[in-house]
Design a protein around this motif. Sequence first.
Motif, mmCIF file in Angstrom:
data_model
loop_
_atom_site.group_PDB
_atom_site.id
_atom_site.type_symbol
_atom_site.label_atom_id
_atom_site.label_comp_id
_atom_site.label_asym_id
_atom_site.label_seq_id
_atom_site.Cartn_x
_atom_site.Cartn_y
_atom_site.Cartn_z
ATOM 1 N N MET A 141 67.912 44.003 18.247
ATOM 2 C CA MET A 141 67.076 43.899 17.046
ATOM 3 C C MET A 141 65.619 43.607 17.404
ATOM 4 N N ALA A 142 65.381 43.082 18.599
ATOM 5 C CA ALA A 142 64.001 42.766 19.021
ATOM 6 C C ALA A 142 63.253 43.997 19.509
ATOM 7 N N ILE A 143 63.921 45.127 19.651
ATOM 8 C CA ILE A 143 63.289 46.341 20.163
ATOM 9 C C ILE A 143 63.004 47.265 18.991
ATOM 10 N N LEU A 144 61.738 47.475 18.697
ATOM 11 C CA LEU A 144 61.358 48.378 17.612
ATOM 12 C C LEU A 144 61.081 49.750 18.198
ATOM 13 N N THR A 145 61.671 50.767 17.564
ATOM 14 C CA THR A 145 61.566 52.138 18.073
ATOM 15 C C THR A 145 60.976 53.051 17.019
ATOM 16 N N GLU A 146 60.480 54.188 17.454
ATOM 17 C CA GLU A 146 59.962 55.207 16.531
ATOM 18 C C GLU A 146 60.435 56.563 16.959
#
Length: 93
Positions: free
Chosen positions: A88-93
């Motif tokens: 959840m701490a890794i934001l992706t696009e």
Amino acid sequence: MELGQIDAIERTVALGLTRKGYRGRVACILPIPGNGRLAPEEMERRLIEMGFIEGVEISVIHEGPFGRDPIAVRVGEATVALRRRDAMAILTE
């Protein structure tokens, strides 16, 4: 936090919410205090050591049989297993 940073965060999805087959790039690491078993600074350091650096291509290649946890993620040329709450701490696009 500036308005441009907020807009960028709104376009991202947490890796912990994605399903098998998802492909994307790491936008940023944003550990939330109290969400994991580690302090946010320690969680960020460990994720970076595993290869989750800004811009790296990732794909979710496997989900665990119970609650789809943990997940296996292809990070560049490596494969890493993560708990969804840590992802959840890794934001992706």
